[in-house]
Design an enzyme around this catalytic site. Structure first.
Site, PDB file in Angstrom:
ATOM      1  N   CYS A   1      -2.363   5.532   2.741  1.00  0.00           N
ATOM      2  CA  CYS A   1      -3.465   6.147   3.488  1.00  0.00           C
ATOM      3  C   CYS A   1      -4.275   5.057   4.176  1.00  0.00           C
ATOM      4  O   CYS A   1      -4.942   4.256   3.515  1.00  0.00           O
ATOM      5  CB  CYS A   1      -4.349   6.962   2.539  1.00  0.00           C
ATOM      6  SG  CYS A   1      -5.682   7.831   3.368  1.00  0.00           S
TER       7      CYS A   1
ATOM      8  N   ASP B   1       3.724   9.600 -12.272  1.00  0.00           N
ATOM      9  CA  ASP B   1       2.516   9.481 -11.447  1.00  0.00           C
ATOM     10  C   ASP B   1       1.688   8.285 -11.915  1.00  0.00           C
ATOM     11  O   ASP B   1       0.945   8.363 -12.896  1.00  0.00           O
ATOM     12  CB  ASP B   1       1.713  10.778 -11.530  1.00  0.00           C
ATOM     13  CG  ASP B   1       0.526  10.796 -10.572  1.00  0.00           C
ATOM     14  OD1 ASP B   1       0.278   9.766  -9.920  1.00  0.00           O
ATOM     15  OD2 ASP B   1      -0.151  11.833 -10.481  1.00  0.00           O
TER      16      ASP B   1
END
Length: 371
Positions: A195, A157
């Site tokens: 996004c 991550d």
């Protein structure tokens, strides 16, 4: 006559002796060949057994999910949902997942200081080397955990925002897979999170104000600091494209892992995306089950998890209207209303539109669908 006869008779004796020597040498030669052949067969069998053993190990692959995406796109939330989904699915319930977060490594070393000094700002481009060290530490921890069989899937991550970083990651995985002492192969899986919905970005920035970096800081200071951080990331981010995937694929040895895979989730699954699945010639059924599950997860993310998030964003955006309709206790929500107004001033539409290459970075879906 007697001597001649003796001479004639003695010649065959010499010949017989020579023949015996020749036969003896011949037997020795054949004996050596048989022995050598026997040793060769034994070595060949031993090598075959080793190769069979290696191949049997290679069929049990480990996996590295490399997240790619800017801050405030939902990477950490999606990775948590992925672990939850794999645990609940029948075909993948036995797979052990572990997350390795570069931000956690950074926070373990030092808590975030809100500073205007560039030399002290870890997110300023001039300090990119320090940021790379944190990422490499987290990545190496993931490889060690997979190598030691502590997990089956390592989720790395981090933003992984540059080609240089991504090149390093895939190079390290290739080196691991080509190491004859490696007990497992590690198959790389790219999970790209983007996004482009401004309301989503704004809501995600709001949520960041309460994470491990900012939980002990004032809301306004947190929002303004993260807005600066986000802009810095956008200046450095290089979009991941099909071309980069193809390059990674062409430089990969197909006999060292189970394949190379790319998955994309955009706007919490509400935007159409494209996945790329490339199995190797040693891909196992277990690998194919996992990849099928990941494909289902990404394609149906909006239905399974995204709708809850989207509903929260809608309610967050409608918050002033809800207050005016007296659905909420005004005394309790004055603070929240104040925060929302501040957020809308700092992270307004102009701020988002001015983020460097905002559309190019977040419309990667179009590039994937048309390649």
């Amino acid at each position: 006559m007697t001597n001649e006869i003796a001479s004639i008779i003695s010649e065959p004796q010499i010949s017989t002796t020579t023949s015996r020597r020749f036969n003896s040498s011949l037997e020795s030669l054949f004996s050596w060949q048989i022995t050598a052949s026997s040793h060769f067969n034994e070595e060949l069998e031993s090598l075959a057994n080793k190769l069979t053993h290696i191949n049997s190990i290679r069929t049990v692959s480990k996996y590295m999910i490399i997240l790619i995406g800017l801050p405030a796109t939902g990477k950490s939330t999606i990775s948590k949902h992925l672990i939850e989904y794999l645990k609940d699915a029948d075909t993948t319930s036995n797979i052990r997942c572990q997350t390795f977060n570069a931000g956690d490594v950074r926070r373990e070393e030092k808590s975030l200081d809100l500073t205007r000094d560039k030399t002290e700002d870890i997110f300023d481009p001039i300090n990119s080397d320090r940021k790379e060290e944190f990422a490499k530490t987290a990545f190496n921890e993931a490889i060690c955990s997979l190598k030691n069989d502590n997990c089956d899937i390592g989720i790395f991550d981090a933003t992984n925002s540059t080609k240089q970083r991504r090149k390093y990651l895939f190079k390290e995985l290739r080196a691991f897979n080509h190491n004859t002492h490696s007990k497992f192969s590690i198959s790389p899986i790219v999970m790209h999170i983007t996004c482009s919905n401004m309301k989503f970005v704004r809501y995600n920035v709001h949520q960041k104000a309460f994470n491990a970096d900012y939980f002990d800081k004032q809301y306004e200071s947190s929002i303004r600091d993260f807005a600066k951080r986000l802009n810095q990331y956008y200046t450095q981010f290089i979009p991941y494209t099909v071309g980069e995937f193809d390059h990674m694929h062409s430089n990969s040895s197909y006999d060292s892992h189970h394949g190379i895979f790319y998955f994309h989730i955009a706007n919490a699954g509400s935007t159409e995306t494209s996945n790329i699945i490339k199995y190797s010639n040693i891909a196992s059924q277990e690998t194919k089950k996992l990849i099928t599950a990941l494909n289902y997860f990404t394609v149906n993310y909006a239905i399974m998890f995204g709708k809850q998030y989207i509903s929260k964003v809608k309610n967050f955006s409608r918050f002033p209207k809800i207050i005016n309709s007296n659905h909420y206790n005004l005394c309790k929500t004055i603070k929240e209303l104040s925060r929302l107004k501040l957020l809308n001033r700092v992270i307004d539409d102009d701020y988002i539109k001015k983020l460097p290459r905002f559309q190019e970075i977040n419309n990667i879906t179009e590039q994937l669908l048309h390649n």
